[in-house]
Design a protein around this motif. Structure first.
Motif, short mmCIF file in Angstrom:
data_model
loop_
_atom_site.label_atom_id
_atom_site.label_comp_id
_atom_site.label_asym_id
_atom_site.label_seq_id
_atom_site.Cartn_x
_atom_site.Cartn_y
_atom_site.Cartn_z
N THR A 82 0.81 -1.22 0.00
CA THR A 82 0.00 0.00 0.00
C THR A 82 0.84 1.27 0.00
OG1 THR A 82 -0.19 -0.27 2.41
CG2 THR A 82 -2.06 -1.01 1.05
N ASP A 83 2.16 1.13 0.18
CA ASP A 83 3.03 2.31 0.10
C ASP A 83 2.92 3.00 -1.25
OD1 ASP A 83 3.87 1.61 2.63
OD2 ASP A 83 5.95 1.16 2.07
N TRP A 84 2.43 2.27 -2.27
CA TRP A 84 2.37 2.81 -3.63
C TRP A 84 1.01 3.42 -3.96
CZ3 TRP A 84 6.98 3.13 -5.72
CH2 TRP A 84 7.97 2.23 -5.32
N TRP A 85 0.06 3.35 -3.03
CA TRP A 85 -1.30 3.75 -3.43
C TRP A 85 -1.40 5.22 -3.79
CZ3 TRP A 85 -5.05 7.16 -1.84
CH2 TRP A 85 -4.91 7.77 -0.59
N MET A 86 -0.63 6.06 -3.14
CA MET A 86 -0.72 7.50 -3.43
C MET A 86 -0.19 7.82 -4.83
SD MET A 86 0.23 9.20 0.24
CE MET A 86 1.64 8.13 0.49
N ASP A 87 0.91 7.17 -5.22
CA ASP A 87 1.43 7.36 -6.58
C ASP A 87 0.40 6.89 -7.60
OD1 ASP A 87 3.85 8.29 -5.56
OD2 ASP A 87 4.74 6.29 -5.52
N ASP A 88 -0.24 5.76 -7.32
CA ASP A 88 -1.25 5.25 -8.24
C ASP A 88 -2.46 6.18 -8.30
OD1 ASP A 88 0.37 3.05 -8.68
OD2 ASP A 88 -0.67 1.79 -7.20
N ALA A 89 -2.82 6.78 -7.16
CA ALA A 89 -3.95 7.70 -7.14
C ALA A 89 -3.65 8.96 -7.95
CB ALA A 89 -4.30 8.07 -5.70
N ILE A 90 -2.41 9.45 -7.87
CA ILE A 90 -2.02 10.62 -8.67
C ILE A 90 -2.15 10.30 -10.16
CG2 ILE A 90 -0.09 12.08 -9.35
CD1 ILE A 90 -1.34 12.95 -6.71
N ARG A 91 -1.70 9.09 -10.55
CA ARG A 91 -1.84 8.70 -11.96
C ARG A 91 -3.31 8.66 -12.37
NH1 ARG A 91 3.06 5.85 -11.00
NH2 ARG A 91 2.03 4.14 -9.90
N TRP A 92 -4.17 8.18 -11.48
CA TRP A 92 -5.61 8.14 -11.77
C TRP A 92 -6.17 9.55 -11.91
CZ3 TRP A 92 -10.02 9.62 -8.89
CH2 TRP A 92 -11.23 9.13 -9.38
N LEU A 93 -5.76 10.45 -11.03
CA LEU A 93 -6.24 11.84 -11.09
C LEU A 93 -5.81 12.50 -12.41
CD1 LEU A 93 -5.59 12.91 -7.41
CD2 LEU A 93 -7.84 12.81 -8.54
#
Length: 311
Positions: free
Chosen positions: A294-305
């Motif tokens: 889950t350490d990567w979820w914020m990076d993935d969320a930025i890509r989604w945004l």
């Protein structure tokens, strides 16, 4: 003012405004309801016998340090099981949500941290009866809708695009983000001013390990059947905004199938939804790195945004 009161005031001021390299600070705190409003009075009465209740909800405004180019805002609903608002010193969102808001403001997004009323203001677990209960008055959802109203009504003041206002929530706050995304066609309170005549539909939603999403939370049995049925409090339609669901597969508190059940029902009506599942991370990881997937979820969320053109 007594010396004790003065010391308390100084301590509160210090806690509010002292920052470190890992933190950011809010620029203002905005009350959600006028002091003479019936909504606020009813809430004070309902919560009168509760310990450590939040009776006067508000939101904290965290603005990007540099002039934003995206003019977007995200309203953040912390977790706490609808028993508290988890933004204390040990919170994985940071004190007063400073860490989650630093992440968002560093990306150029205005962060609105919502301190909604608690306890027992949404679906909650009663330890004594060992049952899930519903509040007499849906105060948490009232507060979420009012916060959306105020932010969109004051979009120009906050330098925001009124079509780029989303919601994000964690655990019980994730449930509140889901309810905000589905119950926007009618308010759960009577309008009180001009702000209550703007749209309360979020433009996008990011529920993170959301809770209370299946019929288990209506105490339905057998559990195996209830676990695969969407909670009837959540009424989906094709107008639900594009949604990103974030969950860890090893979450022991809010199992990841909550997100899968919700996503399944959204897809049935044609809503654009993405589910990001992570093998490890557990529950309540927030924005804290812990050496898990889950350490990567914020990076993935930025890509989604970026994909949905918020950034």
């Amino acid at each position: 003012m007594t010396r004790l009161a003065a010391l308390a005031a100084l301590l509160l001021l210090a806690c509010t405004h002292v920052s470190s390299a890992a933190e950011t600070t809010f620029s203002e705190e905005v009350p959600l309801w006028p002091e003479d409003s019936q909504v606020l009075k009813v809430g004070i009465r309902e919560l009168a016998k509760e310990r450590n209740a939040i009776t006067h909800p508000s939101f904290l405004v965290y603005r990007p340090q540099k002039a934003p180019s995206v003019h977007a805002a995200i309203l953040v609903f912390p977790g706490g099981g609808y028993k508290s608002v988890a933004i204390g010193p040990q919170s994985t969102l940071g004190l007063y949500g400073s860490d989650v808001c630093k992440w968002l403001t560093d990306a150029g997004i205005t962060c609105i941290l919502v301190k909604y009323r608690v306890p027992n203001t949404g679906c909650n677990w009663n330890k004594e009866t060992k049952r899930h209960e519903q509040p007499n008055v849906p105060m948490a959802l009232q507060d979420a809708q009012r916060a959306l109203s105020l932010v969109r009504f004051n979009a120009a003041r906050y330098d925001l695009d009124p079509a780029k206002i989303g919601v994000m929530g964690f655990s019980a706050g994730g449930n509140l983000a889901v309810l905000s995304s589905t119950a926007f066609k009618s308010r759960v309170y009577a309008p009180i001013d001009e702000a209550d005549h703007v749209s309360i539909r979020p433009d996008f939603a990011i529920p993170v390990y959301p809770g209370h999403l299946t019929m288990e939370h209506k105490n339905k049995t057998p559990k195996a059947v209830a676990a695969q049925e969407l909670n009837t409090d959540v009424v989906v339609s094709k107008d639900v905004p594009t949604t990103l669901l974030v969950h860890a597969k090893d979450d022991p508190t809010d199992p990841y199938y909550y997100s899968e059940v919700y996503a399944r029902e959204l897809r049935k009506v044609g809503v654009d939804v993405q589910v990001n599942l992570y093998e490890t991370g557990g529950h309540a990881f927030g924005v804290r790195k812990q050496g898990a997937d889950t350490d990567w979820w914020m990076d993935d969320a930025i890509r989604w945004l970026k994909k949905i053109e918020v950034l």
